[in-house]
Design a protein around this motif. Structure first.
Motif, PDB file in Angstrom:
ATOM      1  N   MET A 185     -37.528  16.329   4.175  1.00  0.00           N
ATOM      2  CA  MET A 185     -36.694  17.082   5.104  1.00  0.00           C
ATOM      3  C   MET A 185     -35.310  17.355   4.507  1.00  0.00           C
ATOM      4  N   ILE A 186     -34.757  16.266   3.910  1.00  0.00           N
ATOM      5  CA  ILE A 186     -33.440  16.432   3.287  1.00  0.00           C
ATOM      6  C   ILE A 186     -33.540  17.365   2.089  1.00  0.00           C
ATOM      7  N   ALA A 187     -34.663  17.240   1.347  1.00  0.00           N
ATOM      8  CA  ALA A 187     -34.838  18.102   0.172  1.00  0.00           C
ATOM      9  C   ALA A 187     -34.867  19.566   0.602  1.00  0.00           C
ATOM     10  N   ILE A 188     -35.562  19.844   1.712  1.00  0.00           N
ATOM     11  CA  ILE A 188     -35.648  21.222   2.193  1.00  0.00           C
ATOM     12  C   ILE A 188     -34.277  21.734   2.608  1.00  0.00           C
ATOM     13  N   ASP A 189     -33.525  20.870   3.324  1.00  0.00           N
ATOM     14  CA  ASP A 189     -32.172  21.270   3.731  1.00  0.00           C
ATOM     15  C   ASP A 189     -31.305  21.570   2.524  1.00  0.00           C
ATOM     16  N   MET A 190     -31.450  20.744   1.472  1.00  0.00           N
ATOM     17  CA  MET A 190     -30.615  20.944   0.290  1.00  0.00           C
ATOM     18  C   MET A 190     -30.981  22.242  -0.417  1.00  0.00           C
ATOM     19  N   LEU A 191     -32.300  22.503  -0.522  1.00  0.00           N
ATOM     20  CA  LEU A 191     -32.732  23.746  -1.164  1.00  0.00           C
ATOM     21  C   LEU A 191     -32.217  24.953  -0.390  1.00  0.00           C
ATOM     22  N   SER A 192     -32.385  24.887   0.943  1.00  0.00           N
ATOM     23  CA  SER A 192     -31.920  25.998   1.773  1.00  0.00           C
ATOM     24  C   SER A 192     -30.418  26.185   1.638  1.00  0.00           C
ATOM     25  N   GLY A 193     -29.678  25.069   1.643  1.00  0.00           N
ATOM     26  CA  GLY A 193     -28.224  25.165   1.505  1.00  0.00           C
ATOM     27  C   GLY A 193     -27.810  25.731   0.168  1.00  0.00           C
ATOM     28  N   ALA A 194     -28.520  25.299  -0.899  1.00  0.00           N
ATOM     29  CA  ALA A 194     -28.166  25.791  -2.234  1.00  0.00           C
ATOM     30  C   ALA A 194     -28.394  27.293  -2.324  1.00  0.00           C
ATOM     31  N   LEU A 195     -29.542  27.770  -1.794  1.00  0.00           N
ATOM     32  CA  LEU A 195     -29.819  29.209  -1.827  1.00  0.00           C
ATOM     33  C   LEU A 195     -28.775  29.978  -1.027  1.00  0.00           C
ATOM     34  N   LEU A 196     -28.428  29.434   0.160  1.00  0.00           N
ATOM     35  CA  LEU A 196     -27.420  30.087   1.003  1.00  0.00           C
ATOM     36  C   LEU A 196     -26.098  30.224   0.267  1.00  0.00           C
ATOM     37  N   LEU A 197     -25.660  29.111  -0.325  1.00  0.00           N
ATOM     38  CA  LEU A 197     -24.366  29.132  -1.001  1.00  0.00           C
ATOM     39  C   LEU A 197     -24.391  30.071  -2.203  1.00  0.00           C
ATOM     40  N   ALA A 198     -25.490  30.038  -2.965  1.00  0.00           N
ATOM     41  CA  ALA A 198     -25.585  30.926  -4.123  1.00  0.00           C
ATOM     42  C   ALA A 198     -25.525  32.380  -3.673  1.00  0.00           C
ATOM     43  N   GLY A 199     -26.272  32.709  -2.612  1.00  0.00           N
ATOM     44  CA  GLY A 199     -26.259  34.079  -2.114  1.00  0.00           C
ATOM     45  C   GLY A 199     -24.882  34.497  -1.645  1.00  0.00           C
ATOM     46  N   ALA A 200     -24.216  33.603  -0.878  1.00  0.00           N
ATOM     47  CA  ALA A 200     -22.889  33.938  -0.364  1.00  0.00           C
ATOM     48  C   ALA A 200     -21.895  34.099  -1.512  1.00  0.00           C
ATOM     49  N   ALA A 201     -22.011  33.224  -2.542  1.00  0.00           N
ATOM     50  CA  ALA A 201     -21.090  33.319  -3.678  1.00  0.00           C
ATOM     51  C   ALA A 201     -21.294  34.645  -4.406  1.00  0.00           C
ATOM     52  N   LEU A 202     -22.563  35.048  -4.593  1.00  0.00           N
ATOM     53  CA  LEU A 202     -22.834  36.339  -5.239  1.00  0.00           C
ATOM     54  C   LEU A 202     -22.240  37.485  -4.423  1.00  0.00           C
ATOM     55  N   GLY A 203     -22.296  37.335  -3.098  1.00  0.00           N
ATOM     56  CA  GLY A 203     -21.709  38.366  -2.246  1.00  0.00           C
ATOM     57  C   GLY A 203     -20.215  38.496  -2.494  1.00  0.00           C
ATOM     58  N   VAL A 204     -19.524  37.348  -2.592  1.00  0.00           N
ATOM     59  CA  VAL A 204     -18.087  37.387  -2.855  1.00  0.00           C
ATOM     60  C   VAL A 204     -17.817  38.007  -4.227  1.00  0.00           C
ATOM     61  N   ILE A 205     -18.643  37.647  -5.225  1.00  0.00           N
ATOM     62  CA  ILE A 205     -18.454  38.208  -6.568  1.00  0.00           C
ATOM     63  C   ILE A 205     -18.626  39.724  -6.544  1.00  0.00           C
ATOM     64  N   GLY A 206     -19.646  40.179  -5.810  1.00  0.00           N
ATOM     65  CA  GLY A 206     -19.840  41.622  -5.702  1.00  0.00           C
ATOM     66  C   GLY A 206     -18.635  42.301  -5.078  1.00  0.00           C
ATOM     67  N   ALA A 207     -18.072  41.660  -4.032  1.00  0.00           N
ATOM     68  CA  ALA A 207     -16.908  42.249  -3.358  1.00  0.00           C
ATOM     69  C   ALA A 207     -15.684  42.213  -4.273  1.00  0.00           C
ATOM     70  N   ILE A 208     -15.575  41.156  -5.088  1.00  0.00           N
ATOM     71  CA  ILE A 208     -14.471  41.112  -6.059  1.00  0.00           C
ATOM     72  C   ILE A 208     -14.639  42.244  -7.071  1.00  0.00           C
ATOM     73  N   GLY A 209     -15.893  42.458  -7.500  1.00  0.00           N
ATOM     74  CA  GLY A 209     -16.164  43.551  -8.427  1.00  0.00           C
ATOM     75  C   GLY A 209     -15.735  44.886  -7.869  1.00  0.00           C
ATOM     76  N   LEU A 210     -15.834  45.023  -6.550  1.00  0.00           N
ATOM     77  CA  LEU A 210     -15.410  46.255  -5.885  1.00  0.00           C
ATOM     78  C   LEU A 210     -13.918  46.507  -6.122  1.00  0.00           C
ATOM     79  N   HIS A 211     -13.160  45.439  -6.379  1.00  0.00           N
ATOM     80  CA  HIS A 211     -11.718  45.594  -6.605  1.00  0.00           C
ATOM     81  C   HIS A 211     -11.337  45.558  -8.073  1.00  0.00           C
ATOM     82  N   ARG A 212     -12.161  44.912  -8.921  1.00  0.00           N
ATOM     83  CA  ARG A 212     -11.749  44.739 -10.302  1.00  0.00           C
ATOM     84  C   ARG A 212     -12.186  45.891 -11.196  1.00  0.00           C
ATOM     85  N   LEU A 213     -13.220  46.626 -10.804  1.00  0.00           N
ATOM     86  CA  LEU A 213     -13.721  47.685 -11.670  1.00  0.00           C
ATOM     87  C   LEU A 213     -12.952  48.976 -11.402  1.00  0.00           C
TER      88      LEU A 213
END
Lengths: 91, 118, 159
Positions: free
Chosen positions: B1-29
């Motif tokens: 159960m904890i393993a599943i929560d951790m996997l889900s959390g890791a995917l969520l955070l990775a996705g959200a971080a990529l979203g922020v990077i994409g938005a930063i790219g919108l300003h840096r390029l």
């Protein structure tokens, strides 16, 4: 739960960045691109809220929002091609 | 159960971080065309990781299938929207930073038009 | 015309996945909306293999998997570029020819190129694509035909 909150805040942050790009432009297409990104983020945010509140019904709204977002971008571009928004913003 | 929560959390955070990077790219390029590439991040991998993180949280239910459908829908529409944007930007005379005017295709009068004789 | 049944089946499954209900009234309403959609699709002359490529489904799965890999790789490149202090970009136009000449094959290839970050299809004419690439590397990928190779070669819209 902390992870969940962090992910939500990150989505909100990218929403704010995209909104800033939509405001400063400079080209009309920059704005439309940014608005498209705001729409995608909103879909993610609605899905996030659905998970947080445990109400899967919200996912239907997310799906519909994705649809409307796409149609909105296409409609704005088509309108622009037809009228150029009265020539106010030529590029 | 904890393993599943951790996997889900890791995917969520990775996705959200990529979203922020994409938005930063919108300003840096530097211009619209290059920013469109950065926006591509948020439409593909960011949304994919974020939604699969949520789907793992929901487990094997109809809600997960719906999340998959949302992702599939984004995959189908985002290139179309991106292409339409770039095409009408070019048609309006907006030239890309550092690349200049595009080379003509085989027949010159057809930028963005579908083949006339399919 | 012979694809009406698979289309009906797909729509029915989609309807159920989106609603999740199983009582009689709602199932009847779902059946009505599926029937209406099929008849609309028929009127729009879209019941063909182009809108419903069942005959290719397994190879499309393989294509989807490889496309996913390309998307992840391209994402990593663009993320690295955005995070570098002075973004090392060489935006440029690329003109490439594709192996396939069928309109459906070209549409799939154009969308796949746009979907991978770093390259955007701006125009298609015949078997030629005009692509805007973010870096030398993504341009080289398009010229080498990385995506052209994985699109199923005989995507053909048959009436």
């Amino acid at each position: 739960m902390i992870v969940f909150a962090a992910a939500g805040i990150a989505v909100l942050l990218s929403l704010a960045l995209a909104l800033a790009r939509a405001l400063i432009g400079p080209a009309l297409f920059d704005r439309v691109l940014a608005v498209n990104m705001v729409g995608t983020k909103t879909v993610l945010l609605i899905a996030w809220m659905a998970t947080l509140s445990g109400r899967a019904d919200y996912l239907d709204i997310a799906l519909l929002y994705a649809l409307i977002n796409f149609l909105g971008v296409i409609a704005v571009l088509r309108y622009y091609e037809d009228t150029g928004f009265g020539g106010q913003e030529s590029r | 159960m904890i393993a599943i929560d951790m996997l889900s959390g890791a995917l969520l955070l990775a996705g959200a971080a990529l979203g922020v990077i994409g938005a930063i790219g919108l300003h840096r390029l530097p211009d619209f065309y290059t920013r469109a590439h950065a926006a591509g991040i948020t439409d593909t991998l960011c949304a994919g990781l974020f939604l699969s993180g949520l789907a793992i949280h929901f487990g094997a239910t109809l809600a997960s299938v719906k999340l998959g459908l949302i992702f599939l829908f984004l995959l189908f529409t985002s290139p179309t929207a991106c292409h339409a944007l770039a095409k009408s930007a070019l048609a309006s005379g907006l030239l890309p930073w550092g690349a200049g005017a595009p080379p003509p295709l085989a027949t010159t009068n057809t930028a963005g038009m579908p083949p006339s004789n399919p | 015309m012979k694809f009406r049944f698979p289309l009906t089946l797909t729509l029915a499954i989609l309807w159920w996945l989106l609603s999740g209900y199983a009582d009689a009234l709602l199932l009847a309403l779902g059946a009505c909306s599926v029937a209406a959609t099929v008849s609309l699709a028929r009127r729009m002359d879209r019941i063909d293999q182009a809108s419903h490529p069942l005959h290719l489904s397994w190879r499309l799965l393989g294509f989807g998997w490889q496309l996913l890999r390309e998307i992840v790789l391209a994402n990593a490149q663009v993320v690295a570029i955005v995070l570098t202090p002075k973004p090392p970009i060489q935006p440029q136009w690329v003109r490439v020819r594709s192996r396939s000449t069928s309109p459906l094959g070209m549409a799939v290839l154009g969308n796949a190129i746009t979907l991978t970050p770093g390259t955007i299809t701006v125009a298609i004419h015949g078997d030629e694509l005009l692509v805007h690439a973010l870096t030398d590397r993504s341009a080289a990928g398009v010229i080498a035909g990385d995506l052209d190779r994985i699109v199923p070669p005989d995507l053909e819209a048959v009436r």
